[in-house]
Enzyme design. Sequence first.
Site, PDB file in Angstrom:
ATOM      1  N   ASP A 179      -7.970  -5.328  -0.112  1.00 18.94           N
ATOM      2  CA  ASP A 179      -8.468  -6.005  -1.316  1.00 18.94           C
ATOM      3  C   ASP A 179      -8.105  -7.477  -1.363  1.00 18.94           C
ATOM      4  OD1 ASP A 179      -9.798  -3.889  -2.511  1.00 18.94           O
ATOM      5  OD2 ASP A 179      -7.898  -2.999  -3.092  1.00 18.94           O
TER       6      ASP A 179
ATOM      7  N   HIS B 133       0.852  -1.191   0.000  1.00 14.63           N
ATOM      8  CA  HIS B 133       0.000   0.000   0.000  1.00 14.63           C
ATOM      9  C   HIS B 133       0.883   1.235   0.000  1.00 14.63           C
ATOM     10  CE1 HIS B 133      -3.208   2.783   1.074  1.00 14.63           C
ATOM     11  NE2 HIS B 133      -4.018   1.839   0.648  1.00 14.63           N
TER      12      HIS B 133
HETATM   13  N1  CMC Z   1       4.295  -7.367  -5.266  1.00 13.40           N
HETATM   14  C1  CMC Z   1       5.629  -7.397  -5.428  1.00 13.40           C
HETATM   15  N2  CMC Z   1       6.434  -6.355  -5.165  1.00 13.40           N
HETATM   16  C2  CMC Z   1       5.856  -5.223  -4.750  1.00 13.40           C
HETATM   17  C3  CMC Z   1       4.470  -5.117  -4.576  1.00 13.40           C
HETATM   18  C4  CMC Z   1       3.682  -6.250  -4.845  1.00 13.40           C
HETATM   19  N3  CMC Z   1       2.356  -6.197  -4.675  1.00 13.40           N
HETATM   20  N4  CMC Z   1       4.163  -3.866  -4.167  1.00 13.40           N
HETATM   21  C5  CMC Z   1       5.311  -3.206  -4.073  1.00 13.40           C
HETATM   22  N5  CMC Z   1       6.350  -4.018  -4.429  1.00 13.40           N
HETATM   23  C6  CMC Z   1       7.782  -3.693  -4.383  1.00 13.40           C
HETATM   24  C7  CMC Z   1       8.186  -2.755  -5.518  1.00 13.40           C
HETATM   25  O1  CMC Z   1       8.583  -3.459  -6.665  1.00 13.40           O
HETATM   26  C8  CMC Z   1       9.293  -1.984  -4.870  1.00 13.40           C
HETATM   27  O2  CMC Z   1      10.444  -2.809  -4.837  1.00 13.40           O
HETATM   28  P1  CMC Z   1      11.917  -2.157  -4.956  1.00 13.40           P
HETATM   29  O3  CMC Z   1      12.061  -1.224  -3.792  1.00 13.40           O
HETATM   30  O4  CMC Z   1      12.838  -3.318  -4.916  1.00 13.40           O
HETATM   31  O5  CMC Z   1      11.925  -1.437  -6.280  1.00 13.40           O
HETATM   32  C9  CMC Z   1       8.830  -1.819  -3.426  1.00 13.40           C
HETATM   33  O6  CMC Z   1       7.979  -2.958  -3.181  1.00 13.40           O
HETATM   34  C10 CMC Z   1       8.056  -0.538  -3.177  1.00 13.40           C
HETATM   35  O7  CMC Z   1       6.994  -0.492  -4.088  1.00 13.40           O
HETATM   36  P2  CMC Z   1       6.319   0.796  -4.678  1.00 13.40           P
HETATM   37  O8  CMC Z   1       5.777   0.502  -6.034  1.00 13.40           O
HETATM   38  O9  CMC Z   1       7.262   1.959  -4.534  1.00 13.40           O
HETATM   39  O10 CMC Z   1       5.129   1.012  -3.679  1.00 13.40           O
HETATM   40  P3  CMC Z   1       3.995   2.029  -3.905  1.00 13.40           P
HETATM   41  O11 CMC Z   1       3.673   2.585  -2.560  1.00 13.40           O
HETATM   42  O12 CMC Z   1       4.284   2.993  -4.978  1.00 13.40           O
HETATM   43  O13 CMC Z   1       2.796   1.099  -4.459  1.00 13.40           O
HETATM   44  C11 CMC Z   1       0.890  -0.249  -4.593  1.00 13.40           C
HETATM   45  C12 CMC Z   1       1.708   0.718  -3.743  1.00 13.40           C
HETATM   46  C13 CMC Z   1      -0.416  -0.549  -3.832  1.00 13.40           C
HETATM   47  C14 CMC Z   1       0.502   0.382  -5.945  1.00 13.40           C
HETATM   48  C15 CMC Z   1       1.710  -1.554  -4.824  1.00 13.40           C
HETATM   49  O14 CMC Z   1       2.089  -2.111  -3.585  1.00 13.40           O
HETATM   50  C16 CMC Z   1       0.963  -2.585  -5.665  1.00 13.40           C
HETATM   51  O15 CMC Z   1       1.016  -2.543  -6.888  1.00 13.40           O
HETATM   52  N6  CMC Z   1       0.237  -3.544  -4.982  1.00 13.40           N
HETATM   53  C17 CMC Z   1      -0.564  -4.501  -5.701  1.00 13.40           C
HETATM   54  C18 CMC Z   1      -1.867  -3.857  -6.124  1.00 13.40           C
HETATM   55  C19 CMC Z   1      -2.833  -3.687  -4.974  1.00 13.40           C
HETATM   56  O16 CMC Z   1      -3.060  -4.594  -4.183  1.00 13.40           O
HETATM   57  N7  CMC Z   1      -3.455  -2.483  -4.909  1.00 13.40           N
HETATM   58  C20 CMC Z   1      -4.476  -2.177  -3.927  1.00 13.40           C
HETATM   59  C21 CMC Z   1      -4.083  -1.109  -2.977  1.00 13.40           C
HETATM   60  S1  CMC Z   1      -5.189  -1.034  -1.597  1.00 13.40           S
HETATM   61  C22 CMC Z   1      -6.623  -0.427  -2.263  1.00 13.40           C
HETATM   62  C23 CMC Z   1      -6.705   1.044  -2.253  1.00 13.40           C
HETATM   63  O17 CMC Z   1      -6.572   1.649  -1.165  1.00 13.40           O
HETATM   64  O18 CMC Z   1      -6.929   1.608  -3.339  1.00 13.40           O
END
Ligand code: CMC
Length: 433
Positions: free
Chosen positions: A366, A308
């Site tokens: 989710d 998240h």
């Molecule tokens: N699976 C694998 N790796 C992940 C994931 C994941 N679900 N989420 C983040 N990472 C890794 C990412 O690759 C990065 O690694 P590194 O530091 O080595 O490059 C690190 O964790 C940080 O990730 P980020 O993309 O900078 O994190 P973010 O805060 O920008 O993204 C997110 C948050 C929710 C978009 C992401 O975690 C994701 O895509 N999750 C899966 C989709 C999901 O479940 N979304 C629902 C969110 S809750 C509903 C809502 O409130 O809308």
Amino acid sequence: MSQETVTITDNRTGQSIECPIKKGTHGPDVVDCQTLYKKLGMFFFDPAYITTASCESRITFIDGEKGILLYRGYPIEQLAEHSDYLEVCYLLLYGELPTKEQMGDFKGSIYQHTMLHEGLLDFYKGFRHDAHPMSMLVGVVGALSAYYPDAMDIGNPEHRKMSAVRLIAKMPTIAANSYKYLIGHPYVYPRNNLGYVENFMHMMFSVPKEEYQFNQTAIKALEIMLILHADHEQNASTSTVRLAGSSQAHPFSCVAGGIATLWGPGHGGANEAVIRMLQQIGTPKNIPLYIKRFKDKKDPTRLMGFGHRVYKNYDPRAKIIRNVCHTLLQELDATQQPLFEVAMELERIALSEDYFIERKLYPNVDFYSGMIMSALGLPLNMFTVLFAVARTVGWIAQWTEMMEVPDMRIGRPRQLYLGSKQRDYVSIEQRGI
Ligand code: CMC
């Protein structure tokens, strides 16, 4: 006490500005740098607005480190336990928990507006038979202003209130009709002797020859899901609604923009993506292979339902909904289903793997909401629709709050331009010579 400030100095010129520090009720202080461009001729670079507070708000507070979520100051855990969705709607919209009389009036006004203009029902016929219901939701909600022109003056508080009530009241009907249209069943009209959640299930699953049989655990699970998704401060869809609204657009159009933003798998589309992922994995023995893929930076596959942007220790909504999910699946005798088995094993492995622990990737709301909806018989493409139904109150509460700010200005982010330098037009004959 003198105003606390942060000094920003341009080390190239030695020029400084003093930026006042603003303090909220909870959460980090914010630095008010609105004069930065005027005084130093620079912008802040903050893609995805990771460190930008875009507004002042009194509605929802999140502490991502501690896993706290408050609606108007009330912890989400207490609301999920004691309240119901319409009471939470009242709280989010008006700032306080209602008295009995206020609640009665509010429910009455919601129930009075659950039906759709019959002209809107024809609107559905324009969609292809296999349209995604989220695309219908964007279209039908956007079209609402064409059918309710009596409350178009967004400067009038009574019109704003009417639009809020209409949106909350009609959203389940719009959502259920999308489903009925897709499966070719007649639309089921709302019934005012049913609660908000029961009514939605009735419109989704009753058919003229047979009434839907309610299961109280299922209704309770759905009610809690709606409460947990009702608002989440300045997330992508809510910020879309606010940005659209800042141009003085009508709230129905702004909310249509919010729905479009919610649809993406990085936001509300994640619940659908979780189930698709679980189906793809199929059986617990395939999990190690997928875990490898989730960790591989060259592979775009992510573990859906994990991680998240704000919650970096745990998602308090996930904690509540996890229990709801277990209770419901046990009652429905569904814990032996492969989907649930895969989910539980995936959760166990992911929570013990260094990759996920180091990056603070925990199950989000989710991860479980998809399983609940699946157990309730809701089709996969309706999952995000249900999220949109729940979030409607958040969108409209945030829009209303913004409209009440006396000096509200149109939103206008800036950019770091990296394109071509200014150059002169070259006629087509001269190009490539
Ligand atoms: N699976 C694998 N790796 C992940 C994931 C994941 N679900 N989420 C983040 N990472 C890794 C990412 O690759 C990065 O690694 P590194 O530091 O080595 O490059 C690190 O964790 C940080 O990730 P980020 O993309 O900078 O994190 P973010 O805060 O920008 O993204 C997110 C948050 C929710 C978009 C992401 O975690 C994701 O895509 N999750 C899966 C989709 C999901 O479940 N979304 C629902 C969110 S809750 C509903 C809502 O409130 O809308």
